[in-house]
Write a protein that holds these residues in place. Structure first.
Motif, mmCIF file in Angstrom:
data_model
loop_
_atom_site.group_PDB
_atom_site.id
_atom_site.type_symbol
_atom_site.label_atom_id
_atom_site.label_comp_id
_atom_site.label_asym_id
_atom_site.label_seq_id
_atom_site.Cartn_x
_atom_site.Cartn_y
_atom_site.Cartn_z
ATOM 1 N N ILE A 285 -75.041 21.019 -29.270
ATOM 2 C CA ILE A 285 -74.241 21.649 -30.320
ATOM 3 C C ILE A 285 -73.797 23.008 -29.799
ATOM 4 O O ILE A 285 -74.608 23.799 -29.320
ATOM 5 C CB ILE A 285 -75.046 21.820 -31.624
ATOM 6 N N GLY A 286 -72.514 23.286 -29.902
ATOM 7 C CA GLY A 286 -71.997 24.557 -29.434
ATOM 8 C C GLY A 286 -71.859 24.592 -27.928
ATOM 9 O O GLY A 286 -72.035 23.593 -27.221
ATOM 10 N N HIS A 287 -71.582 25.794 -27.430
ATOM 11 C CA HIS A 287 -71.368 25.953 -25.991
ATOM 12 C C HIS A 287 -72.186 27.100 -25.414
ATOM 13 O O HIS A 287 -71.998 27.486 -24.267
ATOM 14 C CB HIS A 287 -69.882 26.189 -25.701
ATOM 15 N N SER A 288 -73.115 27.645 -26.218
ATOM 16 C CA SER A 288 -73.959 28.737 -25.739
ATOM 17 C C SER A 288 -75.420 28.363 -25.920
ATOM 18 O O SER A 288 -75.799 27.739 -26.921
ATOM 19 C CB SER A 288 -73.666 30.033 -26.499
ATOM 20 N N THR A 289 -76.245 28.749 -24.958
ATOM 21 C CA THR A 289 -77.684 28.509 -25.061
ATOM 22 C C THR A 289 -78.292 29.510 -26.040
ATOM 23 O O THR A 289 -77.953 30.697 -26.018
ATOM 24 C CB THR A 289 -78.356 28.655 -23.690
ATOM 25 N N VAL A 290 -79.190 29.019 -26.884
ATOM 26 C CA VAL A 290 -79.792 29.870 -27.907
ATOM 27 C C VAL A 290 -81.274 30.055 -27.617
ATOM 28 O O VAL A 290 -82.018 29.079 -27.476
ATOM 29 C CB VAL A 290 -79.609 29.260 -29.316
ATOM 30 N N HIS A 291 -81.686 31.312 -27.501
ATOM 31 C CA HIS A 291 -83.102 31.651 -27.363
ATOM 32 C C HIS A 291 -83.449 32.648 -28.469
ATOM 33 O O HIS A 291 -82.744 33.648 -28.653
ATOM 34 C CB HIS A 291 -83.394 32.266 -25.995
ATOM 35 N N LEU A 292 -84.514 32.377 -29.186
ATOM 36 C CA LEU A 292 -84.930 33.253 -30.280
ATOM 37 C C LEU A 292 -86.413 33.555 -30.162
ATOM 38 O O LEU A 292 -87.187 32.726 -29.652
ATOM 39 C CB LEU A 292 -84.660 32.585 -31.635
ATOM 40 N N PRO A 293 -86.842 34.741 -30.634
ATOM 41 C CA PRO A 293 -88.276 35.056 -30.637
ATOM 42 C C PRO A 293 -89.058 34.016 -31.432
ATOM 43 O O PRO A 293 -88.561 33.451 -32.416
ATOM 44 C CB PRO A 293 -88.333 36.433 -31.303
ATOM 45 N N SER A 294 -90.284 33.790 -31.024
ATOM 46 C CA SER A 294 -91.093 32.743 -31.659
ATOM 47 C C SER A 294 -91.336 33.015 -33.138
ATOM 48 O O SER A 294 -91.410 32.082 -33.941
ATOM 49 C CB SER A 294 -92.431 32.602 -30.925
ATOM 50 N N PHE A 295 -91.454 34.305 -33.538
ATOM 51 C CA PHE A 295 -91.748 34.577 -34.948
ATOM 52 C C PHE A 295 -90.587 34.145 -35.842
ATOM 53 O O PHE A 295 -90.783 33.718 -36.985
ATOM 54 C CB PHE A 295 -92.102 36.057 -35.164
#
Length: 719
Positions: A132-142
């Motif tokens: 989905i989309g064209h950018s990789t998503v990284h988010l903090p675990s919390f």
């Protein structure tokens, strides 16, 4: 098409309906729950025999506007793929929605190069989906953990609210936003989580199936099967079934596919004749495409739609620009409290709390009060009991008795209590100067305001119970030995029955006699009890109960957080159960009352609440938490709205409030009629350790000496 043009309101729930039908078709599951997650909201519905379950109860179309019609039973929640995730980096906490980027997900979401964290971004970061989309998503675990916990909790509560019993049931996930929920996730009471192929287009699949339906409604005689082995009943149902099937064919269904999917039979106690029923039948079939040939839609809708004059709709709710928070009451030059639409909203909520699960829902009466205020001469005023003249003032006591559910089929005429008052006035050869309600709980809590405005006299800030009780002989004036006559009961057709000292001797006989007469009237009638002088109002009523209802409503609308706690404090009460789940409701009707109990699971302990129209006792096995005359009310945890004994059902998440009864209803004299032993329990009432006096709106907001209404009128005449 013609049906949609004639009744466009029926298309309001078409989206979720199509999704449920499509989900059932793609999975082959005929009975289960469908969770349709879109970009902004989640719709949870139930399919029964492959069709969406319908409901008549509290159907909302737009905002809080209700309709009395059958609609798909759908719970909508503010959760979707575009839901915005608000992050407090310093506190390491998140808030999920309720706002959403909606269709702008493809430009605003992180996955598409935007700057807004959305539900879809969390699903990607948690590896619940990909591509989905064209950018990789990284988010903090919390962020991931808290958002997923919120989603699981929200969906779990939604499933509970839509179930009707504890039996496990399958759940189908559909809609593009259903990627927020893993099919591997387990929920209590769910046999399996299924996300079918083409889950994102279940809505289109349901629409493409082209089901055509027809519904007919008729009032017919259905005699009991015991009379003729059900032959007459079968003939009537067969006749109506043929009618609805033929109508379905005329609507465009193929004859070979038409079948009956739902039949509802509701006895009409108020309708002339002994066996009248309202029968509602629905049939469906596949669209007959051959009938569509030659069908040409007009280029404009003007030839299809008759010209209807457009009228400006009357105001049926407070305008959106009015501030519902921290509103203060208004007073006129005589010290009378002048009621406005926000006051009505406050009081309507408060009387729901004071109803203790009974008294009838105040919604219809609230609308009537708002309509009264909209009239050019409509004014509702409230007078303090202390301002009544001891001898010259005469206050009528009004209300309705019977089965509250009748109001869903037949609205009151609005003249029942007025005619009852007029009949009593004629008997006494004296006019009343004010009005108040017999009980402050439920629909009757607003009845005094409405009748007083119609009579163009003030409503007194008091009642006879400080809450709702099931019986007339539990009115405080009767408990203290006041006359029970003259009393009048009037039905919707204008038939009034007057009871005098020659026909009724005591309060118990009055209750029994009026209850029987009310049954003859169709289980609903408006009454006027013996009017009280100003001095008697001071001695024999519960003061400032209308003010208490107002303060309860003010607490609810003025607090966005901790609403239930604020309401408990406004009522000088406490929350005895903060978080519970209703796991069982048993009801039975007899002798004119609804009796039963509600069982609430509180962290594994079972709280039982017994009711007879109103909630009577709350107990953990033999440990009594609260009992009458104290007020026990179940409130929906998410909204803070009171739940009646008629509407509470399995799966509701509730808090249990207990408010102290008024001091006048807690005396040893009163407890003989309203204490636990009066309802057959083998234990005594345990009063609260501390009971704060109820303040009036005058005590808090009015800084001028209140003037006697009667004296002010006499002074005006003298001048």
């Amino acid at each position: 098409m013609d049906q949609c043009i004639r009744f466009p309101v029926l298309t309001f729930a078409s989206g979720s309906t199509n999704s449920m039908i499509g989900a059932a078709h793609l999975t082959g599951i005929q009975n289960g729950i469908v969770i349709d997650v879109g970009g902004t909201s989640t719709d949870i519905g139930v399919i029964v025999n492959g069709r969406p379950r319908h409901t008549h109860a509290k159907v909302y179309l737009v905002d809080d506007i209700r309709v009395n019609m059958s609609m798909p039973d759908v719970l909508s929640l503010p959760l979707g793929g575009g839901t915005i995730i608000h992050v407090d980096e310093e506190a390491k906490s998140v808030c999920v929605g309720p706002d959403s980027v909606g269709y702008q997900l493809i430009t605003h979401g992180l996955a598409f190069g935007g700057q807004t964290i959305t539900g879809t971004d969390v699903a990607l970061a948690a590896n619940l989906t990909s591509q989905i989309g064209h950018s990789t998503v990284h988010l903090p675990s919390f962020i991931i953990e808290q958002v997923l916990d919120h989603i699981i909790n929200t969906i779990s509560r939604g499933i509970d609210r839509m179930k009707t019993n504890q039996e496990p049931i399958p759940v189908i996930l559909c809609g593009g936003g259903s990627i927020l929920i893993s099919p591997e996730q387990t929920f209590d009471g769910v046999t399996q989580m299924i996300r079918p192929p083409h889950f994102a287009v279940c809505n289109a699949v349901g629409a493409a199936l082209c089901h055509v339906s027809a519904t007919i409604e008729s009032i017919v005689d259905l005699v009991p099967s015991s009379i003729d082995d059900g032959m007459q009943r079968k003939r009537e149902i067969d006749r109506l079934t043929l009618q609805v099937q033929q109508q379905c064919e005329r609507n465009g269904a193929h004859p070979n596919t038409v079948h009956l999917v739902d039949i509802e039979q509701v006895p009409l106690a108020y309708y002339p004749g002994g066996y009248k029923h309202r029968v509602l039948l629905t049939a469906i079939g596949q669209l007959d495409l051959s009938k569509m040939k030659g069908y040409h839609q007009q280029s404009t809708g003007q030839q299809l739609l008759p010209k209807v004059p457009v009228r400006k709709p009357q105001l049926s709710k407070p305008p959106t620009y009015m501030n519902m928070v921290n509103k203060q009451p208004m007073f006129d030059e005589n010290g009378l409290w002048v009621i406005d639409p926000i006051d009505i909203e406050y009081i309507a909520y408060g009387v729901g709390i004071l109803g203790c699960g009974g008294g009838g829902e105040p919604y219809h009466t609230k609308l009537s009060c708002l309509e009264m205020l909209n009239k050019s001469n409509g004014m509702i005023r409230v007078i303090s009991p202390a301002s009544l003249h001891p001898l010259l003032d005469l206050a009528a006591i009004v209300g309705f008795m019977g089965a509250p559910t009748v109001s869903y089929e037949q609205l009151p005429s609005g003249n029942e209590c007025l005619l009852a008052i007029s009949t009593v006035e004629e008997y006494l050869s004296r006019k009343v100067t004010s009005v108040f309600c017999g009980e402050m709980g439920g629909a009757n809590g607003l009845r005094g305001l409405l009748v007083a405005a119609s009579k163009q006299v003030p409503c007194v800030d008091c009642d006879n119970m400080g809450r709702a009780f099931p019986r007339l002989d539990q009115n405080l004036p009767f408990i203290r030995g006041q006359n029970v006559t003259p009393t009048c009961l009037c039905d919707v057709h204008g038939r009034a029955v007057l009871y005098t000292q020659e026909t009724v001797q005591d309060a118990h006989e009055l209750e029994e006699t009026l209850r029987k007469e009310c049954t003859k009237m169709g289980l609903r009638g408006g009454f006027c009890l013996p009017p009280l002088t100003g001095d008697q109002v001071q001695k024999y009523t519960v003061h400032h109960s209308l003010s208490l209802a107002w303060f309860l409503g003010k607490a609810k609308f003025s607090h966005h957080n901790n609403v239930i706690q604020a309401v408990a404090q406004a009522g000088h009460g406490q929350i005895v159960v903060a978080d519970g789940k209703v796991v069982s409701v048993e009801r039975n009707t007899g002798a004119g009352f609804a009796r039963g109990h509600v069982i609430v699971d509180v962290e594994g302990r079972m709280l039982t609440i017994d009711f007879q129209n109103e909630n009577l006792v709350a107990r953990f096995e033999d440990n009594i938490l609260a009992s009458v005359p104290d007020l026990i009310t179940l409130v929906e945890q998410d909204s803070g709205e009171p739940l009646s004994t008629e509407t509470v059902k399995y799966g509701c998440r509730v808090s249990v409030l207990v408010l102290p009864a008024s001091e006048t209803m807690s005396t040893q004299e009163a407890l003989k009629y309203v204490g636990p032993r009066a309802f057959g329990y083998d234990h005594d009432y345990i009063p609260p350790l501390h009971r704060d006096p109820v303040k009036s709106v005058w005590d808090v907001y009015y800084n001028k000496p209140s003037m006697s209404y009667s004296n002010s009128i006499m002074n005006d005449r003298a001048n």
